[in-house]
Design an enzyme around this catalytic site. Structure first.
Site, PDB file in Angstrom:
ATOM      1  N   ASP A 179      43.610  37.930  45.792  1.00  0.00           N
ATOM      2  CA  ASP A 179      43.716  38.658  44.530  1.00  0.00           C
ATOM      3  C   ASP A 179      44.741  39.779  44.555  1.00  0.00           C
ATOM      4  OD1 ASP A 179      41.815  37.080  43.465  1.00  0.00           O
ATOM      5  OD2 ASP A 179      40.192  38.546  43.491  1.00  0.00           O
ATOM      6  N   GLU A 203      31.102  31.453  32.602  1.00  0.00           N
ATOM      7  CA  GLU A 203      29.939  31.388  33.494  1.00  0.00           C
ATOM      8  C   GLU A 203      28.975  32.543  33.235  1.00  0.00           C
ATOM      9  OE1 GLU A 203      31.259  31.033  37.519  1.00  0.00           O
ATOM     10  OE2 GLU A 203      32.472  29.253  37.127  1.00  0.00           O
TER      11      GLU A 203
END
Length: 318
Positions: A177, A47
């Site tokens: 995370d 991306e």
């Protein structure tokens, strides 16, 4: 990139590199300024590389007199044989093709040996000079985990129990995370937002259950439901799959937009974002050219506040 401040800093560095290249007379230095290296061919790397390529070739194409932003070189380096290796082979191949069509130099089966100021050294001895090197080859946990006194993996994630509680502290949970959670297949649950959202719901249900019934049965283990994966590459360019359904190009990009709109809270927010995206699609994000100093950059200078505010509203050279 963990915060909005990080994102602003990266964008500012990219834009300022083009600004410096506009007045740089040394061709070698100018080439280094106009070279962007992204290390890591996962969703983040893909991306970013696509966004940088579009920024150079479309958004900035008329903003400079002495340089052509379109000649900027965006290099994506991936150690495995393909980008997006977690996706089906045909979608990974499609992603590579779409990146190449944007002008990204995709280099697979290439390992980085070292990174220093202004250069990337590859294992074969090749050196790539660049003033903008973006590491996207893995997610690191927040530094907070190092102060917890519990077992961590190599990137700083807490090795949680099956119910997502921290070992030795059943009243403390770690999700997202900062948690290393193993799936049924023995692989770590990916650090993506759908996984974090599912973890949040799982922990909330445990807390609610134990508040209403303190002596409830044993906690159920967390089970990750992989609903599919998406990766945007650029304007009308993306790849996506969910179960047997595979999408690429414009269809995948529209599916990505739809999914993100669905998860926004409030009808007004959905409409506002949709209008903003429509404008960005047809205008190629003209506002992306404005340099807005991040908090880190503002604190690093002792210039008067009035000058800082003026700089924050000053667009790059036209």
């Amino acid at each position: 990139m963990k915060t909005l401040d990080d994102a602003l800093r990266i964008r500012n560095n990219i834009l300022l590199a083009f600004e410096r290249a506009e007045t740089e007379k040394d061709s070698r230095v100018r080439d280094r300024l106009l070279t962007i290296v992204v290390v890591g061919g996962g969703p983040t790397g893909v991306e970013l590389a696509g966004a940088f390529a579009e920024l150079a070739r479309f958004v900035l194409r008329k903003d400079f007199r002495r340089i052509d932003p379109g000649i900027a070189k965006v290099i994506l380096i991936e150690a495995s044989p393909v980008v997006l290796s977690h996706m089906p082979a045909d979608l990974a191949e499609s992603a590579t093709e779409q990146l190449c069509n944007l002008g990204v130099h995709v280099r697979t089966s290439t390992r980085v040996k070292s990174i220093s100021s202004g250069k990337v050294e590859l294992e074969g001895g090749e050196v790539i000079e660049s003033d903008n090197i973006i590491w996207a080859a893995g997610v690191a946990a927040t530094p907070l985990t190092k102060n917890l006194g519990v077992e961590l993996d190599r990137v700083g994630r807490v090795k949680v129990n099956p119910d997502l509680s921290v070992p030795g502290f059943p009243e403390v949970f770690a999700i997202g995370d900062m948690a290393l959670v193993m799936g049924k297949d023995g692989r770590a649950v990916p650090g993506v937002s759908p996984a974090a959202m599912q973890m949040g719901r799982h922990v909330a249900e445990i807390i609610e259950s134990e508040l209403s019934a303190p002596h409830a049965a044993a906690r159920p283990p967390f089970k990750y439901w992989d609903k599919g994966t998406m990766a945007t590459i650029g304007r009308s360019k993306a790849v996506a799959y969910s179960g047997p359904i595979k999408m690429r190009g414009l269809v995948a990009w529209l599916a990505w937009l739809f999914v993100h709109l669905i998860f926004l809270i409030g009808f007004r927010n959905k409409i506002a974002v949709l209008i903003n995206w429509a404008y960005s699609y047809f205008a190629y994000r003209r506002g992306a050219r404005i340099i807005i100093p991040s908090r880190t950059q503002r604190s690093a200078t002792s210039e008067p506040a009035e000058l800082k505010a003026a700089e924050a509203l000053t667009p790059v050279t036209k």
